[in-house]
Each structure stands twice: as C-alpha cells, then as structure tokens.
Design an enzyme around this catalytic site. Structure first.
Site, PDB file in Angstrom:
ATOM      1  CE  LYS A  96     -10.291   0.827   2.114  1.00  0.00           C
ATOM      2  NZ  LYS A  96      -9.156   0.016   2.560  1.00  0.00           N
ATOM      3  CG  PHE A 121      -0.225   3.640   6.119  1.00  0.00           C
ATOM      4  CD1 PHE A 121       1.156   3.754   6.045  1.00  0.00           C
ATOM      5  CD2 PHE A 121      -0.869   2.841   5.180  1.00  0.00           C
ATOM      6  CE1 PHE A 121       1.882   3.091   5.065  1.00  0.00           C
ATOM      7  CE2 PHE A 121      -0.152   2.161   4.211  1.00  0.00           C
ATOM      8  CZ  PHE A 121       1.224   2.289   4.151  1.00  0.00           C
ATOM      9  CD  GLN A 122       0.005   4.066   1.244  1.00  0.00           C
ATOM     10  OE1 GLN A 122      -1.096   3.670   0.900  1.00  0.00           O
ATOM     11  NE2 GLN A 122       1.121   3.669   0.660  1.00  0.00           N
TER      12      GLN A 122
END
Ligand SMILES: Cc1ncc(C[n+]2csc(CCOP(=O)(O)OP(=O)(O)O)c2C)c(N)n1
Length: 567
Positions: free
Chosen positions: A160, A110-111
């Site tokens: 992240k 996702f993204q």
C-alpha cells in the site's frame, strides 16, 4: 509528483489496457481511487476467482493480455486457481494484488499473505514492488513477459505504501526492456526446418498434431496453408480446436482420451508426426510408449522445455509456430512433394466411418443439443465450456470454423472457469454471440457471477446440461468403480428461478422437440438468457480411452440401442 497508483494506471493504459476485472479491499484503495475517473472500465465481479477467469477469457477471445485486480490476503488467494489455469494453458494475464505496507511485510499483518511466494510455481513470473519508482518499468516488463514466447500469467504485488509513494518522474521515464535471461526464440533454426521438410518429403503416412500453440500464436492460416499444400491430414488437441475448420477435408477432429476414432487410429498408424504448439499431454497420448509408436517426430514449440519432455523427438524446432510454418511453406514451394495417396484414401475412409456418433433417439441427449446449437449459429460465435462431460460434448459436437471460438480450461481442468471466462470473452467481443456450455456442478462453482451478468447486462447465453450429477466423475465410477456413485449425485436446482431472481430470463427444457425453439429464443433475446436442459442423466462421453491405455484402445465406439444397453 505522481503517486505509485497514478503511475500504475498510466502504465496500464500505455500497454493498451482498457478493461480490468476486479474486486476492491483495504489494501488497494489508492488504486481504486485513481481508477474511479481514469477512463479504464472496471468490471466488479462477485468473487476474485471470477476476476482472473474473466481476464483469462478476455485474453483468449481477443489475443490481448487480460488484467485483473484483487486486494491483499483473501482477495489475492482467491486468484490462485485462476492464475494456475492461465499458466497451464499459456494465457497472458496480469494479476495485480494489493499488499500490506512494506514496513509490515512478514509481520502477519492484517490481510497479509505471501502471494509472490504462493504463486511462484504457477506464474510465468511475479514481482513484489518495493519502490513506486519501479512501477512503470515493472508493468512494461510484466506485459512483455506475459505476452511473448510461451505466454502466461504475471503477478504484480503492490504494497500500500508503494501505491501512495510519491515519485518525481521528470528524469525517470526511460523504460527500455532489458531482461537478462529472458530472450524468447522467435525464428526456427533454418537447418532444422530443412530437416523437417526432408522428413515430410520422405514420409508415407504423415499427420499434423496441432495444439493450443497454433491458436496462441495466431498461426492457423499458415497451418491450413501448409496442410493443403502438402496434403497433410491434421488432428488437433482440445486446446487446438478451431485451428482448422471442423469440416475441412483434411481435419480428423480431436485426438486423445475423448478424440475421434479416426484421429486416434491415424496417429497410431502414422510414420511421421508433426507436432505444432502441442505438448504431448497425457490426456492426448494415453500410454506414451504406444503413442505414434512407429513415427518419426517433428516438434515445433516456442518453449524449449517442452521439446523431448514426454516423447523423444527426431527434429526439434524451437520458435514461434507461425514463423516456423511460414518458413516451411516457403521451402515446400520449391519442392515437389507427392501426394500420399493410399494414406489419404485411408484417412478419408476413417473420416467417413469413424467420426462422432451417439444414440439419437427420443430422449434429450446433450450431443443433440450441441449439434442443434452448432446448426443455429452455423458454427460461428464463441463457445465457452465448463469442465467435465459438458466440455467434451461441446468439443466433440460443435463445428468450430475458426481459432479463438473455443474457450475452455484444458491443462488444469478448472470447474467454475467457464462462466466468468464467458463474461470476459463477451467484453472482448461485444458483437459476438457468446455461449456458455455448463454442467450443473461446474455452474454452481461460480453461480454468483449471475450478479455480474445482471449488473452489466452481459448478453451471455447460459446453457446448462443438467444431469444432476458430477457427470464426468460419475462416468468414471460407472465404468471403473462398479457403478458405486460415491458422492457424485446432486439435488435438483431451479436454475431458471435463480436466474429470475437476478432478473435474467430463462427456460427449462425437458423434451428433445423443444430444443431448437428454446435455443432460438435465447439467441433472439437481447441480453443474457439461461436454459436449463434436463438431459438424459447417465449419458456418457464416448469414445473413451481409459487412463493409461493406448489411444487406439477406445471403449464405447459401438453405440448400443437402448435395449442392448440395458442388458
Ligand atoms: C475445481 C474442480 N474440482 C473438482 C474437479 C473434478 N471434476 C472433474 S469433472 C467433474 C464433474 C463435473 O460435473 P458437472 O459440472 O456437473 O459437469 P458434467 O460432467 O456433469 O457435464 C469434477 C468434480 C475439477 N475438475 N475441478
């Protein structure tokens, strides 16, 4: 122990960063959490494109490196035009992007977007960080690369898990920069500098062609000193405006597609062209074979790749413009280089008879607005433009006095650049008057930034030269496509009403007689102000060198009166 995000923010502070333009999202949450009480100011824009343009405007106005921050995927992709803009104009910007965790890379998570892959050709360098322990080194390197040699944007992509990764820094703080393969040349070669001086001494019709490199290297004082010592006439590119004051007796103004007749004739007739921090762009040279056709060429540039790229050079000098010009000044002091009298008389004649002119009648002409603005601000302040006719009128008619007063997207010509860049410039120079000159088309590309201006009470003065057209494209259609205005007309917009919705005051001006009072009102108002100038719709930018023609082949030098124009 520290997290990657903590080390990132500490490292940014170590580099002197005190402001970041950004927009949050899932993959940068750890960074935003540290930012929250970090002491670094964060400006929340309304679109990531504005974040990078604001960082760019901040960098151009201050000479420092601008920083922007976006989330992964769509956020990172929204930075691309801005990164490419900074790259084309050699502006030091650090773009920080979030990324999906390292274990998910390549997974269409996702993204996820491969932002280092996507931006490879439009960054000076980029990094995908795979270990929190590398962040401190990478940030140092990134600032070094962005701000030295030929400056430019550097992107750092931060997965992240790298942001949350724990690092024991106790023995790992040493961050010497040692980059194999990146050693920018600072000092020019002494032998080449001597050859250059010899050519100048021999020349009868020399001219300096100064570009954005003079501004980027803060060497305008040296440029002026050398020009005055040796009586060298100077023309600047659009990017070089402000390198020498507009009204300096040796300044012939801008050259190229919308340059002055004086500059274009002088370059065509010169026997020595001294290019400083300029790159022989096609908008400057026109037909390259006929650009300075009888001249020897000295080319001073920090980027060796620029030398000989578009035009053969007799004396190449790779180095920082300021450093090289200082050496040239030292050498010239010991020489007796005679004034080039007949040439200077000719230059003076061109300056008197062939500078900018327009039909100054009762109508509301954009050139008149810029002249009034220049008068009211006495050539001071920071003028930021959008792209198109508005940009050219501002470049032609504002009397810039010093470097870093003029901020505009040159190489990429990015509509939508100006408004966010003006916001960035205002944060860099809070005490200066920052004025945006926009077209109604360009302004609507990042009009949402009225929200940022309103939220932070950024005192930018927004001047819209509203012709209800994508004016520059319409001009080309008028001149080269038989007035077939294919999809260039824009409906009228109540810009004052839109500004009011954001709590920003404004005025609509339709009459020439109201220009001065409106501009004064804008300048006297604390905080932002917008003026919607309803200008003569089919005004053109002249002179103009048609694409591919020699720069001495300008059209529109004779300004017809209205009756003549109708025929
Ligand atoms: C992002 C982007 N899209 C398209 C263009 C092509 N383009 C160059 S000038 C121009 C028209 C600009 O119109 P406006 O902002 O109203 O300014 P004007 O020329 O009327 O002053 C266009 C569409 C561009 N430079 N940038």
């Amino acid at each position: 122990m520290k997290t990657g995000a903590q080390i990132l923010i500490e490292s940014l502070k170590d580099e002197g960063t005190d402001i970041i333009f950004g927009y949050p999202g899932g993959s940068v949450l750890p960074i935003y959490d540290v930012l929250y009480d970090s002491g670094i100011k964060h400006i929340l824009v309304r679109h990531e494109q504005a974040a990078v343009h604001a960082a760019d405007g901040y960098a151009r106005a201050s000479g420092k490196t601008g920083v922007c921050l976006a989330t992964s995927g769509p956020g990172a992709c929204n930075l691309i035009s801005g990164i490419a803009t900074a790259n084309m104009d050699s502006v030091p910007v650090i773009a920080l992007t979030g990324q999906v965790p390292t274990g998910m890379l390549g997974n269409d998570a996702f993204q996820e977007s491969d932002i280092t892959g996507i931006t490879m050709p439009v960054t000076k360098h980029n990094y995908l960080v795979n270990d929190a322990g590398n962040i401190r080194r990478i940030v140092r390197e990134a600032f070094f690369i962005a701000g030295t040699g030929r400056k430019g944007p550097v992107l750092i992509d931060l997965p992240k898990d790298v942001q949350t990764g724990q690092v024991d820094e106790s023995e790992n703080l040493k961050t010497e920069i040692n980059l194999r393969g990146y050693k920018p040349t600072f000092r020019g070669h002494p032998k080449q500098i001597k050859s250059a001086i010899k050519l100048i001494a021999e020349a009868k019709r020399p001219i300096v062609y100064a570009g954005g490199g003079v501004i980027a290297s803060d060497s305008s004082a040296e440029l002026i000193q050398l020009a005055e010592m040796l009586d060298l006439p100077v023309t600047t590119t659009m990017m070089g405006l402000g390198a020498i004051p507009a009204h300096h007796p040796l300044n012939l103004g801008m050259l190229g597609m919308h340059g002055t007749e004086a500059a274009n004739y002088a370059v065509t007739e010169c026997d020595l062209l001294i290019a400083v921090g300029a790159r022989f762009d096609d908008r400057v040279t026109g037909k390259i074979e006929l650009f300075a056709p009888n001249a020897k060429v000295i080319h001073i540039d920090v980027d060796p790749a620029e030398i000989g790229k578009n035009k053969a050079v007799d004396v190449p000098i790779v180095g920082d413009a300021g450093e090289v010009l200082r050496e040239m000044i030292n050498l010239s002091e010991t020489l007796d280089i005679k004034k080039k009298d007949p040439w200077l008389v000719k230059i003076e004649n061109w300056r008197e008879n062939h500078m900018m002119k327009y039909r100054d009648d009762k109508e509301l002409h954009p050139q008149y607005i810029i002249e009034q603005l220049s008068g009211i601000l006495e050539g001071e302040g920071i003028i930021v433009s959008e792209v198109g006719q508005n940009q050219m009128w501002a470049a032609q008619y504002y009397g810039f006095k010093s470097p870093r007063q003029w901020i505009s997207s040159g190489g990429l010509g990015t509509m939508g650049y100006g408004f966010p860049a003006a916001i960035g410039a205002q944060f860099a120079k809070p005490d200066e008057t920052v004025v945006l000159i926009a077209g109604d088309g360009s302004f609507q590309m990042n009009i949402q930034e009225l929200g940022t201006v309103s939220q932070y009470n950024v005192p930018v003065k927004i001047l819209i030269l509203n012709n209800m057209y994508l004016g520059m494209v319409r001009q080309w259609q008028e001149l080269f496509y038989e007035r077939r205005y294919s999809y260039t007309e824009l409906p009228q917009v109540d810009f004052v009403g839109i500004a009011a919705a954001y709590g920003i005051p404004g005025l609509k001006v339709e009459d020439k007689d109201d220009v001065e009072a409106a501009l004064k009102k804008a300048m006297e108002t604390d905080g932002p102000f917008l003026i919607d100038f309803r200008i003569e719709r089919e005004e053109n930018v002249f002179p103009m060198v048609p694409a591919g023609a020699a720069i001495s082949d300008m059209i529109g030098c004779h300004i017809p009166d209205k009756e003549e124009a109708k025929r």
